[in-house]
Design an enzyme around this catalytic site. Structure first.
Site, short mmCIF file in Angstrom:
data_model
loop_
_atom_site.label_atom_id
_atom_site.label_comp_id
_atom_site.label_asym_id
_atom_site.label_seq_id
_atom_site.Cartn_x
_atom_site.Cartn_y
_atom_site.Cartn_z
N ARG A 3 0.83 -1.20 0.00
CA ARG A 3 0.00 0.00 0.00
C ARG A 3 0.86 1.25 0.00
O ARG A 3 0.46 2.29 -0.51
CB ARG A 3 -0.94 -0.01 1.22
CG ARG A 3 -2.04 1.06 1.14
CD ARG A 3 -3.01 0.86 2.28
NE ARG A 3 -4.13 1.80 2.28
CZ ARG A 3 -4.41 2.62 3.29
NH1 ARG A 3 -3.65 2.63 4.37
NH2 ARG A 3 -5.45 3.43 3.22
N ILE A 29 -7.24 7.41 -0.53
CA ILE A 29 -7.05 5.99 -0.81
C ILE A 29 -7.91 5.29 0.24
O ILE A 29 -7.84 5.60 1.43
CB ILE A 29 -5.56 5.56 -0.75
CG1 ILE A 29 -5.41 4.05 -0.95
CG2 ILE A 29 -4.87 6.02 0.52
CD1 ILE A 29 -3.95 3.60 -1.13
N SER A 30 -8.78 4.39 -0.20
CA SER A 30 -9.78 3.81 0.70
C SER A 30 -9.13 3.00 1.82
O SER A 30 -7.98 2.60 1.73
CB SER A 30 -10.73 2.92 -0.08
OG SER A 30 -11.23 3.59 -1.21
N GLN A 31 -9.94 2.74 2.83
CA GLN A 31 -9.53 1.90 3.95
C GLN A 31 -9.28 0.47 3.44
O GLN A 31 -10.16 -0.09 2.79
CB GLN A 31 -10.70 1.93 4.94
CG GLN A 31 -10.40 1.35 6.28
CD GLN A 31 -11.54 1.66 7.24
OE1 GLN A 31 -12.17 2.72 7.16
NE2 GLN A 31 -11.81 0.74 8.12
N PRO A 32 -8.10 -0.11 3.67
CA PRO A 32 -7.77 -1.41 3.09
C PRO A 32 -8.80 -2.52 3.35
O PRO A 32 -9.07 -3.32 2.47
CB PRO A 32 -6.43 -1.76 3.75
CG PRO A 32 -5.87 -0.50 4.23
CD PRO A 32 -7.00 0.45 4.46
#
Ligand code: SAH
Length: 184
Positions: A3, A29-32
């Site tokens: 990431r 960037i979205s939450q993994p």
């Protein structure tokens, strides 16, 4: 896939945290854990062609590219589009097509898709998304519901989309270029 390759320098030390991080231009960037959940819900495999709406950093597109045959990803902010395109090329992803445009209309030129993922919250499934999805295909997206956002799995069955809710999430809003919103 790391990431930290998708995160701006000043946030690299936070890349392993399960939180969204700013990538500029109002995007994150979205939450993994959400990215992972959305990819799993899509139920695609190495034969699938998928549409990823809201390229952002390109992280979700990269994760999809490792599971699918082909990924088409679309971003409406030019600077983010260029950055993600260069990043994905540099990282060696040859099965991702990065498109600059309004993803609320899907991307007809490459349709139909086995699956569609939307990384921005919307009031519903646009008629173009439904048209461009294959029979039995899934669309995974965050939907507004009276003050909160719910992750929805939609399965195309003929003229209908069957919807299954998967809990609360938080994403940036989907920006629509046109006022006349039409949902499937
Ligand atoms: N999938 C991305 C998450 C990015 S956040 C990642 O993994 O990093 C959502 C993105 O959707 C933002 O970059 C935003 O600019 C983009 N977006 C919002 N409305 C859009 C639209 N109508 N078409 C395409 N992209 C859109």
């Amino acid at each position: 896939m790391k990431r930290e390759d998708f995160v701006p320098d000043k946030y690299k030390h936070m890349a392993n945290m399960d939180i969204p991080l700013p990538i500029g231009h109002g995007a994150t960037i979205s939450q993994p854990s959400f990215v992972e959940q959305m990819c799993n819900l899509l139920q695609v495999d190495s034969n699938s062609k998928v549409l990823d709406i809201g390229t952002g950093s390109g992280y979700q597109a990269a994760l999809l590219a490792e599971r699918c045959k082909e990924v088409v990803t679309i971003e409406r902010v030019y600077e983010l589009y260029i950055e993600a395109k260069e990043r994905l090329e540099r990282l060696g992803y040859s099965n991702i097509k990065v498109i600059y445009g309004d993803g609320s209309k899907g991307y007809k030129k490459e349709a139909p898709y086995d699956g569609i993922i939307v990384a921005a919250t919307t009031d519903g499934i646009t008629k173009e998304w439904k048209e461009q999805l294959k029979e039995g295909g899934r669309i995974i997206y965050p939907e507004y519901r009276e003050g909160h956002e719910v992750l929805v799995e939609g399965i195309k069955k003929g003229n209908d989309i069957i919807k299954i809710d998967h809990g609360y999430v938080k994403f940036v809003p989907l920006i629509r270029e046109e006022e006349n919103e039409e949902y499937a």
